[in-house]
Design an enzyme around this catalytic site. Structure first.
Site, PDB file in Angstrom:
ATOM      1  N   GLN A 143      26.940  27.062 -20.337  1.00 17.94           N
ATOM      2  CA  GLN A 143      27.960  27.136 -21.391  1.00 17.94           C
ATOM      3  C   GLN A 143      28.090  28.574 -21.900  1.00 17.94           C
ATOM      4  O   GLN A 143      29.204  29.084 -22.097  1.00 17.94           O
ATOM      5  CB  GLN A 143      27.578  26.204 -22.556  1.00 17.94           C
ATOM      6  CG  GLN A 143      27.724  24.714 -22.277  1.00 17.94           C
ATOM      7  CD  GLN A 143      26.494  24.055 -21.678  1.00 17.94           C
ATOM      8  OE1 GLN A 143      25.711  24.693 -20.966  1.00 17.94           O
ATOM      9  NE2 GLN A 143      26.304  22.773 -21.943  1.00 17.94           N
ATOM     10  N   THR A 182      63.317  15.754  -2.878  1.00 14.44           N
ATOM     11  CA  THR A 182      62.092  16.540  -2.664  1.00 14.44           C
ATOM     12  C   THR A 182      62.125  17.183  -1.284  1.00 14.44           C
ATOM     13  O   THR A 182      61.542  18.247  -1.076  1.00 14.44           O
ATOM     14  CB  THR A 182      60.812  15.685  -2.852  1.00 14.44           C
ATOM     15  OG1 THR A 182      60.690  14.755  -1.792  1.00 14.44           O
ATOM     16  CG2 THR A 182      60.803  14.980  -4.199  1.00 14.44           C
ATOM     17  N   HIS A 225      23.127  22.241  -9.190  1.00 12.66           N
ATOM     18  CA  HIS A 225      21.688  22.254  -9.464  1.00 12.66           C
ATOM     19  C   HIS A 225      20.868  22.638  -8.233  1.00 12.66           C
ATOM     20  O   HIS A 225      21.104  22.136  -7.135  1.00 12.66           O
ATOM     21  CB  HIS A 225      21.242  20.873  -9.935  1.00 12.66           C
ATOM     22  CG  HIS A 225      21.952  20.392 -11.163  1.00 12.66           C
ATOM     23  ND1 HIS A 225      21.851  21.029 -12.386  1.00 12.66           N
ATOM     24  CD2 HIS A 225      22.783  19.343 -11.366  1.00 12.66           C
ATOM     25  CE1 HIS A 225      22.583  20.381 -13.281  1.00 12.66           C
ATOM     26  NE2 HIS A 225      23.163  19.357 -12.690  1.00 12.66           N
ATOM     27  N   LYS A 264      58.273  18.018  -4.658  1.00 11.37           N
ATOM     28  CA  LYS A 264      57.505  18.021  -3.406  1.00 11.37           C
ATOM     29  C   LYS A 264      56.181  18.717  -3.672  1.00 11.37           C
ATOM     30  O   LYS A 264      56.144  19.883  -4.072  1.00 11.37           O
ATOM     31  CB  LYS A 264      58.287  18.740  -2.309  1.00 11.37           C
ATOM     32  CG  LYS A 264      57.683  18.541  -0.928  1.00 11.37           C
ATOM     33  CD  LYS A 264      57.805  17.099  -0.444  1.00 11.37           C
ATOM     34  CE  LYS A 264      59.033  16.890   0.414  1.00 11.37           C
ATOM     35  NZ  LYS A 264      59.242  15.455   0.723  1.00 11.37           N
ATOM     36  N   ARG A 276      15.449  30.254 -13.494  1.00 13.10           N
ATOM     37  CA  ARG A 276      15.969  29.258 -12.556  1.00 13.10           C
ATOM     38  C   ARG A 276      17.096  29.871 -11.737  1.00 13.10           C
ATOM     39  O   ARG A 276      17.606  30.943 -12.062  1.00 13.10           O
ATOM     40  CB  ARG A 276      16.481  28.019 -13.312  1.00 13.10           C
ATOM     41  CG  ARG A 276      17.686  28.294 -14.190  1.00 13.10           C
ATOM     42  CD  ARG A 276      18.282  27.038 -14.807  1.00 13.10           C
ATOM     43  NE  ARG A 276      19.456  27.386 -15.613  1.00 13.10           N
ATOM     44  CZ  ARG A 276      20.270  26.507 -16.191  1.00 13.10           C
ATOM     45  NH1 ARG A 276      20.025  25.200 -16.093  1.00 13.10           N
ATOM     46  NH2 ARG A 276      21.306  26.906 -16.879  1.00 13.10           N
TER      47      ARG A 276
HETATM   48  O1  LIG Z   1      23.152  25.365 -18.368  1.00 15.67           O
HETATM   49  C1  LIG Z   1      22.912  24.161 -18.552  1.00 15.67           C
HETATM   50  N1  LIG Z   1      23.604  23.473 -19.471  1.00 15.67           N
HETATM   51  C2  LIG Z   1      23.385  22.135 -19.738  1.00 15.67           C
HETATM   52  O2  LIG Z   1      24.054  21.523 -20.612  1.00 15.67           O
HETATM   53  C3  LIG Z   1      22.405  21.497 -18.958  1.00 15.67           C
HETATM   54  N2  LIG Z   1      21.948  20.223 -18.929  1.00 15.67           N
HETATM   55  C4  LIG Z   1      20.993  20.171 -17.966  1.00 15.67           C
HETATM   56  O3  LIG Z   1      20.370  19.127 -17.635  1.00 15.67           O
HETATM   57  N3  LIG Z   1      20.832  21.383 -17.380  1.00 15.67           N
HETATM   58  C5  LIG Z   1      21.693  22.249 -17.985  1.00 15.67           C
HETATM   59  N4  LIG Z   1      21.967  23.563 -17.802  1.00 15.67           N
END
Ligand SMILES: O=c1[nH]c(=O)c2[nH]c(=O)[nH]c2[nH]1
Length: 282
Positions: free
Chosen positions: A204, A56, A232, A11, A166
């Protein structure tokens, strides 16, 4: 010719609300509980023989009854109690996932759901072993500076400008596997503290730093997996109106979004067993 492959059933998303009425100040717990059982289930799939199938519906009732009889406790404790209960007979493995949203107190018996952040616990039990993962989802964070992104390759399709300042925003989903003893609060705290303090050269890099911070803060966490959409924020061009825009007015785009995912694994991490198996399967 064909054969039965991997299978599980249960479930999903039993929506349990447990009110604790000890004294004047009540407590509300709000959980989605998903049970997935697996084992010797050939007969039901191949022959329609239901003799090994714990309905379930029964699983759902068990969730509600356990909430009354045992209370909920931590999501990990409740998932463990249920997972161990379901193992037996044909069922050799039970996976229980709990997703909890918090109700913030307004008064003794009034609450508001201040955030859609979810606390997650996954427990998988077999007859003689238990595996644990804890985590969270929907944790939205943003920083207005201390984020750069440059040095990426350019080809004929590249239009993105390099930036040394940014807005960085994401909605963190994380799961960390551990031995059942890791402090949820310590792990969440490490994620947030690192996001705030980290000077980011990419999402990353921030992901890896946040994962490493959890391993640092929580000695019993063997591995953490993170999924972080890049929410973004584009600087709006105000020059047609004769206005400068030094990172003050943004268009927050909802899609598409970069989706950055990765794991940070302790060098001596034990075998994960089945803990990363997904439910639903597809
Ligand atoms: O931190 C980011 N990693 C990316 O791989 C990436 N690619 C992107 O267009 N902007 C960003 N910003």
């Amino acid at each position: 010719m064909a054969r039965l492959g991997i299978n599980q059933y249960g479930k999903a998303e039993t929506h349990l609300v447990r009110v604790v009425r000890d004294g004047d100040a009540h407590v509300v717990r709000d959980l989605l509980v998903s049970v997935a059982l697996s084992g010797a289930l050939e007969a039901v799939h191949l022959e329609g023989d239901n003799s090994a199938v714990l309905a379930t519906d029964t699983q759902k009732n068990t969730v509600y009854a356990f909430a009354k009889e045992h209370g909920v406790g931590t999501p990990e404790a409740f998932a463990t109690l249920l997972a161990r209960h379901f193992v037996g007979g044909a069922i050799t493995q039970a996976r229980v996932e709990v997703r909890e949203v918090a109700w913030e107190r307004l008064g003794d018996h009034a609450f508001t759901q201040a955030s859609s952040e979810q606390r997650v616990a996954v427990v998988i039990a077999s007859a003689d072993e238990t595996w644990f993962a804890s985590g969270l989802g929907g944790l939205v964070v943003l920083k207005t500076t201390d984020s750069e992104f440059h040095g990426f390759p350019r080809d004929r399709y590249t239009t993105l400008k390099e930036t040394s300042d940014r807005v960085l925003a994401t909605e963190v989903a994380a799961r960390w596997r551990h031995d059942g003893t890791a402090s949820f609060e310590d792990a969440r705290g490490a994620l947030l503290e690192c996001f705030a303090a980290h000077h980011s050269l990419s999402l990353q890099q921030t992901l890896y730093a946040m994962g490493s911070a959890v391993l640092e803060a929580c000695p019993t966490v063997a591995e953490i997996r993170l999924s972080m959409p890049n929410k973004h924020h584009f600087v709006v061009d105000l020059s047609p109106f004769g206005l400068e825009n030094p990172n003050e007015v943004f268009h927050a785009d909802d899609r598409p979004y970069g989706l950055i995912e990765g794991a940070v694994v302790r060098d001596d991490a034990p075998d994960p067993g089945p803990i990363w198996a997904a439910y639903p399967l597809v």
